[in-house]
Scaffold this motif. Structure first.
Motif, PDB file in Angstrom:
ATOM      1  N   GLU A 196       1.228  12.666   5.621  1.00  9.69           N
ATOM      2  CA  GLU A 196       2.055  12.650   4.421  1.00  9.69           C
ATOM      3  C   GLU A 196       1.529  13.624   3.375  1.00  9.69           C
ATOM      4  O   GLU A 196       2.309  14.321   2.727  1.00  9.69           O
ATOM      5  N   LYS A 197       0.201  13.691   3.215  1.00 11.60           N
ATOM      6  CA  LYS A 197      -0.381  14.647   2.271  1.00 11.60           C
ATOM      7  C   LYS A 197      -0.102  16.077   2.721  1.00 11.60           C
ATOM      8  O   LYS A 197       0.177  16.947   1.905  1.00 11.60           O
ATOM      9  N   GLY A 198      -0.170  16.329   4.029  1.00 17.07           N
ATOM     10  CA  GLY A 198       0.136  17.653   4.562  1.00 17.07           C
ATOM     11  C   GLY A 198       1.571  18.049   4.282  1.00 17.07           C
ATOM     12  O   GLY A 198       1.856  19.192   3.938  1.00 17.07           O
ATOM     13  N   ARG A 199       2.492  17.094   4.400  1.00  8.88           N
ATOM     14  CA  ARG A 199       3.900  17.365   4.096  1.00  8.88           C
ATOM     15  C   ARG A 199       4.085  17.689   2.627  1.00  8.88           C
ATOM     16  O   ARG A 199       4.841  18.587   2.273  1.00  8.88           O
ATOM     17  N   GLU A 200       3.393  16.941   1.756  1.00  8.18           N
ATOM     18  CA  GLU A 200       3.495  17.193   0.317  1.00  8.18           C
ATOM     19  C   GLU A 200       3.013  18.601  -0.016  1.00  8.18           C
ATOM     20  O   GLU A 200       3.637  19.306  -0.813  1.00  8.18           O
ATOM     21  N   VAL A 201       1.903  19.007   0.554  1.00 15.23           N
ATOM     22  CA  VAL A 201       1.352  20.341   0.303  1.00 15.23           C
ATOM     23  C   VAL A 201       2.341  21.394   0.769  1.00 15.23           C
ATOM     24  O   VAL A 201       2.619  22.365   0.059  1.00 15.23           O
ATOM     25  N   THR A 202       2.913  21.211   1.942  1.00 13.54           N
ATOM     26  CA  THR A 202       3.892  22.161   2.481  1.00 13.54           C
ATOM     27  C   THR A 202       5.130  22.223   1.595  1.00 13.54           C
ATOM     28  O   THR A 202       5.630  23.310   1.297  1.00 13.54           O
ATOM     29  N   GLU A 203       5.630  21.065   1.164  1.00 19.22           N
ATOM     30  CA  GLU A 203       6.813  21.034   0.302  1.00 19.22           C
ATOM     31  C   GLU A 203       6.533  21.678  -1.046  1.00 19.22           C
ATOM     32  O   GLU A 203       7.360  22.411  -1.567  1.00 19.22           O
ATOM     33  N   ASN A 204       5.369  21.419  -1.623  1.00 21.11           N
ATOM     34  CA  ASN A 204       5.018  21.982  -2.922  1.00 21.11           C
ATOM     35  C   ASN A 204       4.806  23.487  -2.827  1.00 21.11           C
ATOM     36  O   ASN A 204       5.080  24.213  -3.774  1.00 21.11           O
ATOM     37  N   ALA A 205       4.320  23.989  -1.691  1.00 20.50           N
ATOM     38  CA  ALA A 205       4.106  25.422  -1.529  1.00 20.50           C
ATOM     39  C   ALA A 205       5.427  26.162  -1.457  1.00 20.50           C
ATOM     40  O   ALA A 205       5.522  27.322  -1.840  1.00 20.50           O
ATOM     41  N   ARG A 241      -5.082   4.525  12.152  1.00 21.69           N
ATOM     42  CA  ARG A 241      -3.668   4.950  12.159  1.00 21.69           C
ATOM     43  C   ARG A 241      -3.147   5.137  10.740  1.00 21.69           C
ATOM     44  O   ARG A 241      -2.391   6.070  10.473  1.00 21.69           O
ATOM     45  N   MET A 242      -3.551   4.248   9.823  1.00 17.70           N
ATOM     46  CA  MET A 242      -3.134   4.397   8.426  1.00 17.70           C
ATOM     47  C   MET A 242      -3.718   5.673   7.831  1.00 17.70           C
ATOM     48  O   MET A 242      -3.032   6.398   7.098  1.00 17.70           O
ATOM     49  N   ARG A 243      -4.970   5.983   8.153  1.00 11.76           N
ATOM     50  CA  ARG A 243      -5.605   7.204   7.644  1.00 11.76           C
ATOM     51  C   ARG A 243      -4.869   8.437   8.145  1.00 11.76           C
ATOM     52  O   ARG A 243      -4.573   9.360   7.388  1.00 11.76           O
ATOM     53  N   ARG A 244      -4.547   8.461   9.437  1.00  8.06           N
ATOM     54  CA  ARG A 244      -3.836   9.621   9.998  1.00  8.06           C
ATOM     55  C   ARG A 244      -2.451   9.778   9.379  1.00  8.06           C
ATOM     56  O   ARG A 244      -2.020  10.887   9.082  1.00  8.06           O
ATOM     57  N   GLN A 245      -1.757   8.654   9.150  1.00  5.55           N
ATOM     58  CA  GLN A 245      -0.441   8.701   8.521  1.00  5.55           C
ATOM     59  C   GLN A 245      -0.549   9.263   7.112  1.00  5.55           C
ATOM     60  O   GLN A 245       0.256  10.098   6.699  1.00  5.55           O
ATOM     61  N   GLU A 246      -1.556   8.833   6.378  1.00 10.76           N
ATOM     62  CA  GLU A 246      -1.773   9.330   5.025  1.00 10.76           C
ATOM     63  C   GLU A 246      -2.043  10.837   5.036  1.00 10.76           C
ATOM     64  O   GLU A 246      -1.519  11.575   4.197  1.00 10.76           O
ATOM     65  N   GLU A 247      -2.839  11.299   5.982  1.00 12.24           N
ATOM     66  CA  GLU A 247      -3.114  12.733   6.095  1.00 12.24           C
ATOM     67  C   GLU A 247      -1.839  13.511   6.404  1.00 12.24           C
ATOM     68  O   GLU A 247      -1.611  14.587   5.851  1.00 12.24           O
TER      69      GLU A 247
END
Length: 112
Positions: free
Chosen positions: A101-110, A93-99
């Motif tokens: 969050e990383k996906g959100r960061e990539v989307t926000e940065n794009a 569950r922690m791994r999926r949450q981290e993924e």
């Protein structure tokens, strides 16, 4: 399968209480009241040991990073291999949450 030695009315109440915690701050407040600092740090250490074992780290690397004894590492390893899968559940569950969050960061940065 839950070890029946753990189960009783009080343990069931404790587990139900934990499920009512909303965030990290509430968790700290609750655990500070029910266990010692050393007990909380030991639980945190074992979770990190489980994560590192799951990633394939050696005992030496785990000792260096966490300061855990080889006995602690062996105990956690037994739980990973033969336990109730509590570590696996939490770590996944922690791994999926981290993924996420990383996906959100990539989307926000794009979008910048």
């Amino acid at each position: 399968m839950i070890n029946e030695k753990l189960r009783n009315e009080l343990s069931d109440q404790l587990m139900a209480a934990v499920l009512h915690l909303r965030d990290t701050e509430e968790s700290y407040a609750f655990f500070e009241d029910i266990c010692t600092v050393a007990e909380l740090k030991a639980m945190a250490q074992r979770l990190e040991v489980a994560s590192m074992l799951r990633q394939g780290n050696t005992y030496d690397a785990i000792v260096e990073r966490t300061g855990a004894s080889t006995a602690t590492i062996s105990r956690v390893k037994r739980c990973l291999n033969y336990g109730a899968d509590g570590y696996e559940l939490v770590l996944e569950r922690m791994r999926r949450q981290e993924e996420r969050e990383k996906g959100r960061e990539v989307t926000e940065n794009a979008g910048e």
